[in-house]
Design a protein around this motif. Structure first.
Motif, PDB file in Angstrom:
ATOM      1  N   ASN A   1      32.325  12.941  48.926  1.00 44.59           N
ATOM      2  CA  ASN A   1      33.010  11.687  48.612  1.00 44.59           C
ATOM      3  C   ASN A   1      32.532  10.562  49.534  1.00 44.59           C
ATOM      4  O   ASN A   1      32.263   9.441  49.094  1.00 44.59           O
ATOM      5  N   ARG A   2      32.389  10.874  50.827  1.00 44.56           N
ATOM      6  CA  ARG A   2      31.878   9.860  51.772  1.00 44.56           C
ATOM      7  C   ARG A   2      30.479   9.392  51.372  1.00 44.56           C
ATOM      8  O   ARG A   2      30.167   8.201  51.372  1.00 44.56           O
ATOM      9  N   MET A   3      29.607  10.368  51.053  1.00 40.98           N
ATOM     10  CA  MET A   3      28.214  10.026  50.743  1.00 40.98           C
ATOM     11  C   MET A   3      28.111   9.245  49.434  1.00 40.98           C
ATOM     12  O   MET A   3      27.306   8.322  49.315  1.00 40.98           O
TER      13      MET A   3
ATOM     14  N   THR B   1      31.016  19.809  51.856  1.00 40.84           N
ATOM     15  CA  THR B   1      32.412  19.837  51.401  1.00 40.84           C
ATOM     16  C   THR B   1      32.632  18.673  50.434  1.00 40.84           C
ATOM     17  O   THR B   1      31.887  17.679  50.461  1.00 40.84           O
ATOM     18  N   SER B   2      33.668  18.777  49.616  1.00 42.60           N
ATOM     19  CA  SER B   2      33.917  17.675  48.677  1.00 42.60           C
ATOM     20  C   SER B   2      34.336  16.415  49.436  1.00 42.60           C
ATOM     21  O   SER B   2      34.070  15.299  48.967  1.00 42.60           O
ATOM     22  N   VAL B   3      34.925  16.553  50.616  1.00 42.11           N
ATOM     23  CA  VAL B   3      35.249  15.379  51.442  1.00 42.11           C
ATOM     24  C   VAL B   3      33.969  14.642  51.828  1.00 42.11           C
ATOM     25  O   VAL B   3      33.865  13.418  51.695  1.00 42.11           O
ATOM     26  N   HIS B   4      32.972  15.395  52.290  1.00 42.09           N
ATOM     27  CA  HIS B   4      31.738  14.741  52.729  1.00 42.09           C
ATOM     28  C   HIS B   4      30.955  14.189  51.532  1.00 42.09           C
ATOM     29  O   HIS B   4      30.320  13.133  51.648  1.00 42.09           O
TER      30      HIS B   4
ATOM     31  N   LEU C   1      31.533   5.332  58.119  1.00 44.73           N
ATOM     32  CA  LEU C   1      31.974   5.896  56.841  1.00 44.73           C
ATOM     33  C   LEU C   1      33.484   5.790  56.625  1.00 44.73           C
ATOM     34  O   LEU C   1      34.002   6.207  55.604  1.00 44.73           O
TER      35      LEU C   1
ATOM     36  N   SER D   1      34.514  35.783  49.507  1.00 45.62           N
ATOM     37  CA  SER D   1      35.531  34.884  50.065  1.00 45.62           C
ATOM     38  C   SER D   1      35.859  33.736  49.102  1.00 45.62           C
ATOM     39  O   SER D   1      36.811  32.997  49.331  1.00 45.62           O
ATOM     40  N   GLY D   2      35.065  33.574  48.058  1.00 47.22           N
ATOM     41  CA  GLY D   2      35.321  32.497  47.102  1.00 47.22           C
ATOM     42  C   GLY D   2      34.321  31.359  47.210  1.00 47.22           C
ATOM     43  O   GLY D   2      34.232  30.525  46.310  1.00 47.22           O
ATOM     44  N   GLY D   3      33.592  31.272  48.307  1.00 45.12           N
ATOM     45  CA  GLY D   3      32.572  30.230  48.439  1.00 45.12           C
ATOM     46  C   GLY D   3      31.480  30.453  47.409  1.00 45.12           C
ATOM     47  O   GLY D   3      31.150  31.597  47.082  1.00 45.12           O
ATOM     48  N   ARG D   4      30.962  29.363  46.890  1.00 45.78           N
ATOM     49  CA  ARG D   4      29.907  29.554  45.898  1.00 45.78           C
ATOM     50  C   ARG D   4      28.818  28.510  46.047  1.00 45.78           C
ATOM     51  O   ARG D   4      29.035  27.426  46.588  1.00 45.78           O
TER      52      ARG D   4
ATOM     53  N   ILE E   1      39.393   5.941  51.058  1.00 49.66           N
ATOM     54  CA  ILE E   1      38.429   6.304  49.993  1.00 49.66           C
ATOM     55  C   ILE E   1      38.682   7.709  49.455  1.00 49.66           C
ATOM     56  O   ILE E   1      38.160   8.074  48.407  1.00 49.66           O
ATOM     57  N   HIS E   2      39.504   8.490  50.149  1.00 51.07           N
ATOM     58  CA  HIS E   2      39.737   9.873  49.715  1.00 51.07           C
ATOM     59  C   HIS E   2      40.950  10.021  48.800  1.00 51.07           C
ATOM     60  O   HIS E   2      41.368  11.149  48.505  1.00 51.07           O
TER      61      HIS E   2
ATOM     62  N   ARG F   1      23.070  12.424  52.518  1.00 49.73           N
ATOM     63  CA  ARG F   1      22.952  11.325  51.551  1.00 49.73           C
ATOM     64  C   ARG F   1      21.742  11.519  50.640  1.00 49.73           C
ATOM     65  O   ARG F   1      21.846  11.424  49.422  1.00 49.73           O
TER      66      ARG F   1
ATOM     67  N   ASP G   1      29.394  21.986  45.652  1.00 49.13           N
ATOM     68  CA  ASP G   1      28.917  23.368  45.517  1.00 49.13           C
ATOM     69  C   ASP G   1      27.400  23.436  45.321  1.00 49.13           C
ATOM     70  O   ASP G   1      26.777  24.454  45.621  1.00 49.13           O
TER      71      ASP G   1
ATOM     72  N   GLY H   1      37.659  34.001  55.460  1.00 45.05           N
ATOM     73  CA  GLY H   1      38.236  33.526  54.209  1.00 45.05           C
ATOM     74  C   GLY H   1      37.694  32.152  53.869  1.00 45.05           C
ATOM     75  O   GLY H   1      36.866  31.591  54.572  1.00 45.05           O
ATOM     76  N   ARG H   2      38.181  31.603  52.802  1.00 43.98           N
ATOM     77  CA  ARG H   2      37.703  30.287  52.382  1.00 43.98           C
ATOM     78  C   ARG H   2      38.428  29.217  53.187  1.00 43.98           C
ATOM     79  O   ARG H   2      39.643  29.103  53.128  1.00 43.98           O
TER      80      ARG H   2
ATOM     81  N   TYR I   1      40.901  16.568  58.488  1.00 41.74           N
ATOM     82  CA  TYR I   1      39.710  17.261  57.978  1.00 41.74           C
ATOM     83  C   TYR I   1      38.942  17.847  59.165  1.00 41.74           C
ATOM     84  O   TYR I   1      38.735  17.160  60.175  1.00 41.74           O
TER      85      TYR I   1
ATOM     86  N   HIS J   1      30.391   7.247  48.289  1.00 44.05           N
ATOM     87  CA  HIS J   1      30.830   5.883  48.590  1.00 44.05           C
ATOM     88  C   HIS J   1      29.732   5.117  49.337  1.00 44.05           C
ATOM     89  O   HIS J   1      29.555   3.922  49.120  1.00 44.05           O
ATOM     90  N   ALA J   2      28.996   5.825  50.202  1.00 48.74           N
ATOM     91  CA  ALA J   2      27.887   5.171  50.896  1.00 48.74           C
ATOM     92  C   ALA J   2      26.803   4.761  49.902  1.00 48.74           C
ATOM     93  O   ALA J   2      26.261   3.642  49.981  1.00 48.74           O
TER      94      ALA J   2
END
Lengths: 80, 244
Positions: free
Chosen positions: B201-203, B196-199, A14, B72-75, A38-39, B155, B191, A57-58, A47, B205-206
């Motif tokens: 993004n990876r998926m 995560t938004s990082v993962h 990846l 905590s802000g997670g949703r 890609i990021h 994925r 969400d 916390g978050r 990360y 792109h895959a």
């Protein structure tokens, strides 16, 4: 509490294979990867792929430096 | 935005007609409901958890999501919505909102007094059947989302969420799955899928490398519907008449 780091390569197709093992008191605490092109604007940041601790916390999704990772661990990460 | 705020219930009536056999009087009863329209910008809330709204929200144009959150802000986004959806039919019988509703694009909403809607439901059994089925199908979708977030690999989890949205969009008469830019950002996909938004993004792109989607700035476009369905193992049966 200072962390120690050991560079490793993740077995992934990846693109984020540059990585670091993060140890606390000689015990593996987290696996960090360095984000690739890609990021976009996040490329080059660290990360947290996995962490063996409670995170209060978050959690931030990425960090600009390993020092920033240490500060986050100090303030937000508790032992399980 | 597509959607006519002068006849705000066209999409809703079209949807309810797929759920129960409505006659001309049923359609007229819905079309003549009192309403007030409101344009709400992206990211603004229609309803917040804990509210006790006196009106139900019918989405006339644009897209919205429902979500629950932690202190905590997670949703966790629990559903995405399209024009023609009634966003909070449960308010007919449950007074307090147990989740929040947010615009994910600029939207037009028709607010219908709950008391009026209750009256129509009591007087028109076919409308009551349709709304009941709509709530039951919502529950089926929530069950599928629990399976999606809990069991599918990242994925196919993202692929499944995209397939569902595209199938519902097509059933609502908003166009075929291939070619349309889907309105959710990577952060909202994250969400909705517990990633995560990082993962995400990876998926994405895959999936792009596999040739089933294209990425257009913030948004996803499906370019190989059958390929995406195969990756997701998408079977629309759980959507019942909403995407039949």
């Amino acid at each position: 509490m200072a962390l120690s780091f050991q560079p490793v390569t993740l077995d992934t197709s990846l693109g984020d294979s540059e990585a670091m093992l993060a140890f606390r008191c000689g015990r593996l605490l987290a696996v960090l990867s360095r984000l690739g092109p890609i990021h976009g604007q996040s490329a080059g940041r660290w990360y947290v792929e996995v962490i063996f601790a409670d995170v209060s916390g978050r959690p931030s999704t990425s960090f600009s430096s390993l020092e920033e990772v240490e500060q986050w661990v100090e303030s937000d990460v508790r032992r399980l | 935005m597509v959607g006519n705020e002068k006849v705000p219930f066209e999409g809703l009536i079209r949807k309810l007609e797929r759920l129960a056999k409505l006659d001309e009087e049923d359609r007229e009863a819905l079309a003549s409901l009192r309403f007030s329209t409101e344009t709400i910008n992206e990211d603004r809330h229609l309803v917040r958890e804990g509210d006790e709204p006196s009106d139900c929200a019918v989405l006339v144009a644009g897209h919205a999501c429902r979500y629950k959150s932690l202190s905590s802000g997670g949703r966790q986004i629990v559903s995405f919505h399209l024009p023609g959806d009634m966003l909070d039919a449960e308010q007919l019988l449950l007074s307090r909102a147990d989740h929040s509703i947010q615009a994910i694009t600029d939207v037009i909403v028709a607010w219908v007094p709950t008391v009026d809607l209750k009256k129509v439901v009591r007087e028109r059994p076919a409308i009551a059947d349709a709304l009941w089925r709509d709530c039951l199908i919502d529950a089926s979708v929530f069950r599928e989302w629990v399976l999606n977030v809990g069991q599918r690999d990242p994925r196919s989890r993202i692929a499944h969420m995209l397939c569902e949205f595209a199938a519902r969009r097509q059933a609502a008469g908003l166009g075929p799955p291939e070619g349309a830019a889907l309105p959710m950002s990577q952060e909202r996909i994250a969400d909705a899928t517990g990633l995560t938004s990082v993962h995400v993004n990876r998926m994405l792109h895959a999936l792009m490398t596999q040739g089933v989607i294209a990425l257009d700035g913030r948004h996803v476009q499906i370019i190989d519907w059958n390929g995406l369905r195969t990756i997701a193992e998408f079977d629309p049966g759980y959507l019942h008449a909403v995407a039949a």
